[in-house]
Design a protein around this motif. Structure first.
Motif, PDB file in Angstrom:
ATOM      1  N   SER A 226       4.288  -4.606   4.413  1.00  0.00           N
ATOM      2  CA  SER A 226       2.954  -4.938   3.929  1.00  0.00           C
ATOM      3  C   SER A 226       2.621  -6.358   4.364  1.00  0.00           C
ATOM      4  O   SER A 226       3.517  -7.154   4.662  1.00  0.00           O
ATOM      5  CB  SER A 226       2.925  -4.830   2.395  1.00  0.00           C
ATOM      6  OG  SER A 226       1.843  -5.545   1.837  1.00  0.00           O
ATOM      7  N   ASP A 327      -1.008  -5.176  -0.626  1.00  0.00           N
ATOM      8  CA  ASP A 327      -0.133  -4.057  -0.972  1.00  0.00           C
ATOM      9  C   ASP A 327      -0.907  -2.756  -1.115  1.00  0.00           C
ATOM     10  O   ASP A 327      -0.461  -1.697  -0.673  1.00  0.00           O
ATOM     11  CB  ASP A 327       0.612  -4.358  -2.273  1.00  0.00           C
ATOM     12  CG  ASP A 327       1.969  -4.998  -2.034  1.00  0.00           C
ATOM     13  OD1 ASP A 327       2.389  -5.070  -0.862  1.00  0.00           O
ATOM     14  OD2 ASP A 327       2.606  -5.424  -3.015  1.00  0.00           O
ATOM     15  N   HIS A 331       0.299  -1.396   2.580  1.00  0.00           N
ATOM     16  CA  HIS A 331       1.710  -1.069   2.390  1.00  0.00           C
ATOM     17  C   HIS A 331       2.025   0.304   2.982  1.00  0.00           C
ATOM     18  O   HIS A 331       1.367   1.297   2.675  1.00  0.00           O
ATOM     19  CB  HIS A 331       2.065  -1.086   0.902  1.00  0.00           C
ATOM     20  CG  HIS A 331       3.529  -1.277   0.656  1.00  0.00           C
ATOM     21  ND1 HIS A 331       4.479  -0.352   1.033  1.00  0.00           N
ATOM     22  CD2 HIS A 331       4.218  -2.303   0.084  1.00  0.00           C
ATOM     23  CE1 HIS A 331       5.682  -0.787   0.694  1.00  0.00           C
ATOM     24  NE2 HIS A 331       5.549  -1.971   0.120  1.00  0.00           N
TER      25      HIS A 331
END
Length: 403
Positions: A226, A327, A331
């Motif tokens: 990420s 994130d 991610h």
């Protein structure tokens, strides 16, 4: 005297700033959050990219032992998420480099090379990756990043993206453009096919690779799972314009943009808000915190930089929002895994301060992913360990059977 690593030293002498215009227009940020639903689903992403995307061949150069074909096409992102890409970036420019003599008529391997931060144009990847791989009988496609080179929008200095959202758009754009190029290679009869990249290019190669519907060679190098740790823990944290990000964040809060973004995330994949406002970052609530981290992947304690801790004290809200947003949007564990039968080699640097300690690596979330390590840091590996990246690509093609 305090000694600086090469990663820290380069950041000291390169003054390019990132995100000087803030997070980005809120309508575009929300638009990309909606688009991430497409990126998270292989079938839906493929259905949005037309099979008959016209590819314009601009120039063909016949050399003694290879051919260089230059071309461009209109990026599919223009129709998928209208207006999200600057006009200057709408055409994807690429260079296809193929040997005059393939290993065999039935085996014509080609690898797409995606650019890392600061890699404008095609010269560096042509000289350092494509030409050496030609000697192994592997062709290459070199793609110009959106926001880079001939695709750079006005007002952007070098590689310093103006908005945080530009980073997401860059990755999403390259993902769908890679699908166009992989289909183009199939029509030309090339195969097996692969995708690779270093640093930023490594993360984008992983994104592009998991969106392909067939087994593929995937070789991401010096990448993270990420962007969260890169911009809040790594040396690039010092390159962000935190004062502008904090100013923008207050404006977002007043207009409820944060809450709307979190609401959209819930619609996309049922993400639970971490607090009433949705952006207080708590590692214990991080859905990725249960991934174990190998001890040899941690940054040694003597390399930790107090400057970043000071930035976090001054701009804590923006740090939390950056980690949350990166994130949620980038991610890799939020995406599908590559198709079974893909040959995946992930090359990491043991003392990487650009891609610092993070909960997990590709081998933790992708089955059959081989991990290799280079000694040294991010910058030294980019300069001194290119042979290890090339070997990983060559090895992956050699051992790929597509089953």
């Amino acid at each position: 005297m305090v000694s600086l690593s090469m990663d820290q030293l380069l950041r000291k002498v390169v003054f390019t700033k990132f995100f000087t215009n803030g997070w980005g227009p809120e309508h575009q940020l929300l638009q990309f959050i909606k688009f991430r639903r497409v990126l998270g689903n292989r079938l839906e992403c493929a259905s949005r990219v037309k099979d008959d995307t016209p590819i314009i061949i601009e120039k063909v150069q016949n050399r003694s032992d290879h051919t260089i074909t230059s071309g461009h096409f209109l990026s599919p992102i223009v129709h998928i998420a209208e207006g999200i890409l600057p006009k200057e970036s709408e055409n994807c420019h690429f260079e296809l480099i193929t040997p005059k003599q393939w290993p065999s008529s039935s085996r014509q391997p080609v690898c797409i090379h995606l650019a890392g931060t600061g890699d404008h144009g095609t010269l560096w990847r042509r000289q350092q990756l494509a030409y050496p791989l030609l000697k192994k009988g592997i062709g290459s496609i070199i793609v110009e990043n959106p926001f880079y080179g001939v695709r750079k929008p006005p007002g952007q200095l070098r590689s310093g993206l103006l908005h945080v959202n530009d980073l997401f758009v860059l990755g999403g754009t390259l993902t769908v453009e890679s699908l166009v190029l992989l289909r183009h290679c199939e029509r030309l009869g090339y195969g097996p096919l692969g995708v690779s990249g270093i640093s930023l290019g490594g993360h984008n190669a992983a994104l592009a690779g998991l969106m392909w519907h067939k087994p593929l060679v995937i070789v991401p190098c010096l990448n993270g799972l990420s962007g969260a740790s890169i911009f809040t823990q790594g040396v690039l944290a010092r390159a962000c314009k935190w004062s502008k990000l904090e100013e923008d964040l207050q404006s977002y809060r007043l207009r409820g943009i944060q809450h709307l973004a979190a609401h959209l995330m819930q619609q996309v994949d049922g993400v639970q808000l971490r607090s009433e406002t949705g952006f207080e970052y708590d590692d214990s609530a991080n859905p990725h915190s249960n991934i174990s981290v190998p001890a040899h992947f941690e940054i040694p304690s003597h390399l930790h930089n107090p400057d970043i801790a000071q930035l976090r004290q001054s701009f804590g809200d923006s740090f939390d929002f950056m980690r949350w947003l990166m994130d949620e949007v980038s991610h890799l564990q939020r995406m599908q895994v590559p198709v079974s039968g893909s040959r995946i080699i992930n090359v990491l640097a043991k003392d990487d301060e650009y891609i610092p300690r993070y909960p997990g690596q590709l081998s933790d979330i992708w089955n059959d992913c081989e991990t290799r390590y280079t000694s040294g840091g991010h910058v030294s590996s980019c300069i001194l360990k290119l042979d290890e990246f090339r070997k990983a690509i060559s090895d992956a093609f050699d051992s790929f059977d597509g089953s």
